[in-house]
Design a protein around this motif. Structure first.
Motif, PDB file in Angstrom:
ATOM      1  N   HIS A   1       0.832  -1.206   0.000  1.00 46.53           N
ATOM      2  CA  HIS A   1       0.000   0.000   0.000  1.00 46.53           C
ATOM      3  C   HIS A   1       0.865   1.254   0.000  1.00 46.53           C
ATOM      4  CE1 HIS A   1      -4.173  -1.637   1.428  1.00 46.53           C
ATOM      5  NE2 HIS A   1      -3.643  -2.361   0.463  1.00 46.53           N
ATOM      6  N   ALA A   2       1.943   1.236   0.768  1.00 45.37           N
ATOM      7  CA  ALA A   2       2.848   2.396   0.794  1.00 45.37           C
ATOM      8  C   ALA A   2       3.464   2.615  -0.587  1.00 45.37           C
ATOM      9  CB  ALA A   2       3.931   2.194   1.851  1.00 45.37           C
ATOM     10  N   ALA A   3       3.858   1.535  -1.251  1.00 42.71           N
ATOM     11  CA  ALA A   3       4.438   1.659  -2.590  1.00 42.71           C
ATOM     12  C   ALA A   3       3.407   2.205  -3.579  1.00 42.71           C
ATOM     13  CB  ALA A   3       4.967   0.299  -3.063  1.00 42.71           C
ATOM     14  N   ILE A   4       2.169   1.722  -3.484  1.00 34.42           N
ATOM     15  CA  ILE A   4       1.104   2.215  -4.359  1.00 34.42           C
ATOM     16  C   ILE A   4       0.863   3.697  -4.105  1.00 34.42           C
ATOM     17  CG2 ILE A   4      -1.392   2.091  -4.823  1.00 34.42           C
ATOM     18  CD1 ILE A   4      -1.138  -0.987  -4.278  1.00 34.42           C
ATOM     19  N   ARG A   5       0.757   4.068  -2.838  1.00 38.22           N
ATOM     20  CA  ARG A   5       0.536   5.478  -2.478  1.00 38.22           C
ATOM     21  C   ARG A   5       1.656   6.354  -3.045  1.00 38.22           C
ATOM     22  NH1 ARG A   5      -2.553   8.197   0.777  1.00 38.22           N
ATOM     23  NH2 ARG A   5      -3.375   6.352   1.781  1.00 38.22           N
ATOM     24  N   ASN A   6       2.893   5.927  -2.876  1.00 38.74           N
ATOM     25  CA  ASN A   6       4.029   6.712  -3.383  1.00 38.74           C
ATOM     26  C   ASN A   6       3.947   6.887  -4.896  1.00 38.74           C
ATOM     27  OD1 ASN A   6       5.138   7.062  -0.842  1.00 38.74           O
ATOM     28  ND2 ASN A   6       6.485   5.295  -1.009  1.00 38.74           N
ATOM     29  N   LEU A   7       3.574   5.836  -5.600  1.00 39.60           N
ATOM     30  CA  LEU A   7       3.451   5.932  -7.055  1.00 39.60           C
ATOM     31  C   LEU A   7       2.322   6.877  -7.457  1.00 39.60           C
ATOM     32  CD1 LEU A   7       4.039   2.225  -8.091  1.00 39.60           C
ATOM     33  CD2 LEU A   7       5.432   4.200  -8.753  1.00 39.60           C
ATOM     34  N   LEU A   8       1.169   6.770  -6.778  1.00 38.97           N
ATOM     35  CA  LEU A   8       0.032   7.605  -7.147  1.00 38.97           C
ATOM     36  C   LEU A   8       0.280   9.079  -6.830  1.00 38.97           C
ATOM     37  CD1 LEU A   8      -3.022   5.371  -6.137  1.00 38.97           C
ATOM     38  CD2 LEU A   8      -1.931   5.641  -8.376  1.00 38.97           C
ATOM     39  N   VAL A   9       1.092   9.336  -5.822  1.00 36.33           N
ATOM     40  CA  VAL A   9       1.408  10.722  -5.470  1.00 36.33           C
ATOM     41  C   VAL A   9       2.478  11.295  -6.395  1.00 36.33           C
ATOM     42  CG1 VAL A   9       2.444  12.159  -3.661  1.00 36.33           C
ATOM     43  CG2 VAL A   9       0.698  10.497  -3.071  1.00 36.33           C
ATOM     44  N   SER A  10       3.412  10.464  -6.827  1.00 37.58           N
ATOM     45  CA  SER A  10       4.562  10.979  -7.582  1.00 37.58           C
ATOM     46  C   SER A  10       4.417  10.869  -9.100  1.00 37.58           C
ATOM     47  CB  SER A  10       5.832  10.243  -7.150  1.00 37.58           C
ATOM     48  OG  SER A  10       5.761   8.873  -7.498  1.00 37.58           O
TER      49      SER A  10
ATOM     50  N   LEU B   1      -8.337  11.461 -16.659  1.00 37.22           N
ATOM     51  CA  LEU B   1      -8.676  10.736 -15.442  1.00 37.22           C
ATOM     52  C   LEU B   1      -7.432  10.039 -14.902  1.00 37.22           C
ATOM     53  CD1 LEU B   1     -12.103   9.112 -16.342  1.00 37.22           C
ATOM     54  CD2 LEU B   1     -11.663  10.805 -14.572  1.00 37.22           C
ATOM     55  N   ILE B   2      -7.128  10.298 -13.633  1.00 32.94           N
ATOM     56  CA  ILE B   2      -5.977   9.676 -12.983  1.00 32.94           C
ATOM     57  C   ILE B   2      -6.395   9.176 -11.600  1.00 32.94           C
ATOM     58  CG2 ILE B   2      -4.281  11.090 -14.195  1.00 32.94           C
ATOM     59  CD1 ILE B   2      -4.027  12.718 -11.538  1.00 32.94           C
ATOM     60  N   TYR B   3      -5.655   8.202 -11.087  1.00 32.84           N
ATOM     61  CA  TYR B   3      -5.916   7.710  -9.739  1.00 32.84           C
ATOM     62  C   TYR B   3      -5.405   8.711  -8.708  1.00 32.84           C
ATOM     63  CZ  TYR B   3      -7.584   3.097 -10.948  1.00 32.84           C
ATOM     64  OH  TYR B   3      -8.335   2.057 -11.418  1.00 32.84           O
ATOM     65  N   SER B   4      -6.172   8.833  -7.633  1.00 36.06           N
ATOM     66  CA  SER B   4      -5.816   9.707  -6.532  1.00 36.06           C
ATOM     67  C   SER B   4      -6.145   8.983  -5.235  1.00 36.06           C
ATOM     68  CB  SER B   4      -6.623  11.012  -6.625  1.00 36.06           C
ATOM     69  OG  SER B   4      -6.374  11.833  -5.523  1.00 36.06           O
TER      70      SER B   4
ATOM     71  N   GLN C   1      -5.164   0.667 -13.971  1.00 38.37           N
ATOM     72  CA  GLN C   1      -4.601  -0.355 -13.095  1.00 38.37           C
ATOM     73  C   GLN C   1      -3.420  -1.042 -13.771  1.00 38.37           C
ATOM     74  OE1 GLN C   1      -7.423  -3.057 -11.338  1.00 38.37           O
ATOM     75  NE2 GLN C   1      -8.699  -1.397 -10.574  1.00 38.37           N
ATOM     76  N   GLU C   2      -3.491  -1.233 -15.075  1.00 35.18           N
ATOM     77  CA  GLU C   2      -2.384  -1.878 -15.785  1.00 35.18           C
ATOM     78  C   GLU C   2      -1.130  -1.013 -15.713  1.00 35.18           C
ATOM     79  OE1 GLU C   2      -0.145  -4.616 -17.231  1.00 35.18           O
ATOM     80  OE2 GLU C   2      -2.230  -5.001 -16.713  1.00 35.18           O
ATOM     81  N   GLN C   3      -1.296   0.276 -15.841  1.00 35.50           N
ATOM     82  CA  GLN C   3      -0.159   1.194 -15.731  1.00 35.50           C
ATOM     83  C   GLN C   3       0.429   1.135 -14.318  1.00 35.50           C
ATOM     84  OE1 GLN C   3      -1.264   5.271 -16.481  1.00 35.50           O
ATOM     85  NE2 GLN C   3       0.838   5.916 -16.819  1.00 35.50           N
ATOM     86  N   LEU C   4      -0.432   1.064 -13.307  1.00 39.65           N
ATOM     87  CA  LEU C   4       0.027   0.951 -11.925  1.00 39.65           C
ATOM     88  C   LEU C   4       0.727  -0.386 -11.697  1.00 39.65           C
ATOM     89  CD1 LEU C   4       0.234   2.046  -9.059  1.00 39.65           C
ATOM     90  CD2 LEU C   4      -2.128   1.270  -8.672  1.00 39.65           C
ATOM     91  N   ARG C   5       0.156  -1.465 -12.234  1.00 40.11           N
ATOM     92  CA  ARG C   5       0.794  -2.789 -12.116  1.00 40.11           C
ATOM     93  C   ARG C   5       2.186  -2.790 -12.722  1.00 40.11           C
ATOM     94  NH1 ARG C   5      -1.596  -7.706 -14.748  1.00 40.11           N
ATOM     95  NH2 ARG C   5       0.006  -8.873 -13.716  1.00 40.11           N
ATOM     96  N   SER C   6       2.316  -2.144 -13.867  1.00 39.55           N
ATOM     97  CA  SER C   6       3.610  -2.057 -14.541  1.00 39.55           C
ATOM     98  C   SER C   6       4.611  -1.269 -13.700  1.00 39.55           C
ATOM     99  CB  SER C   6       3.421  -1.408 -15.910  1.00 39.55           C
ATOM    100  OG  SER C   6       4.655  -1.242 -16.550  1.00 39.55           O
ATOM    101  N   ALA C   7       4.159  -0.156 -13.138  1.00 41.19           N
ATOM    102  CA  ALA C   7       5.040   0.665 -12.297  1.00 41.19           C
ATOM    103  C   ALA C   7       5.474  -0.108 -11.051  1.00 41.19           C
ATOM    104  CB  ALA C   7       4.340   1.973 -11.907  1.00 41.19           C
TER     105      ALA C   7
END
Length: 95
Positions: A14-23, A67-70, A29-35
């Motif tokens: 969750h911390a890694a996901i949060r850091n990615l979504l903030v930065s 549209l982006i994740y927040s 979701q596919e873009q997030l999975r890749s990151a």
């Protein structure tokens, strides 16, 4: 792969996901999975979807209209979450 340790716990993921979504600007979701994968964090789409729900992540329009994740409280303040709720409500009312 990142030199950081791969999170082995849900909290670490969750911390890694949060850091990615903030930065970064993440729009799918596919873009997030890749990151996450580029950081050595392999996650299924089902787990990622569950994580995003647990984190109360939402899709919002950025300044360009994309549209982006927040995630709420990205900076630790309540004001950001309230601001996000107000912004989502305004978008909903315009529909």
């Amino acid at each position: 792969m990142s030199s950081e340790a791969t999170p082995q716990t849900k909290a670490g993921r969750h911390a890694a996901i949060r850091n990615l979504l903030v930065s970064q600007t993440i729009s799918s979701q596919e873009q997030l999975r890749s990151a996450l994968g580029s950081q050595g964090i392999e996650v299924t789409q089902a787990t990622l979807s569950r994580d995003l729900m647990e984190m109360r992540a939402t899709k919002m329009r950025d300044r360009s209209g994309a549209l982006i994740y927040s995630v709420p409280n990205a900076d630790g303040s309540q004001a950001q979450e309230i601001g996000g709720i107000v912004e989502r409500l305004q978008l909903f009312c315009r529909s």
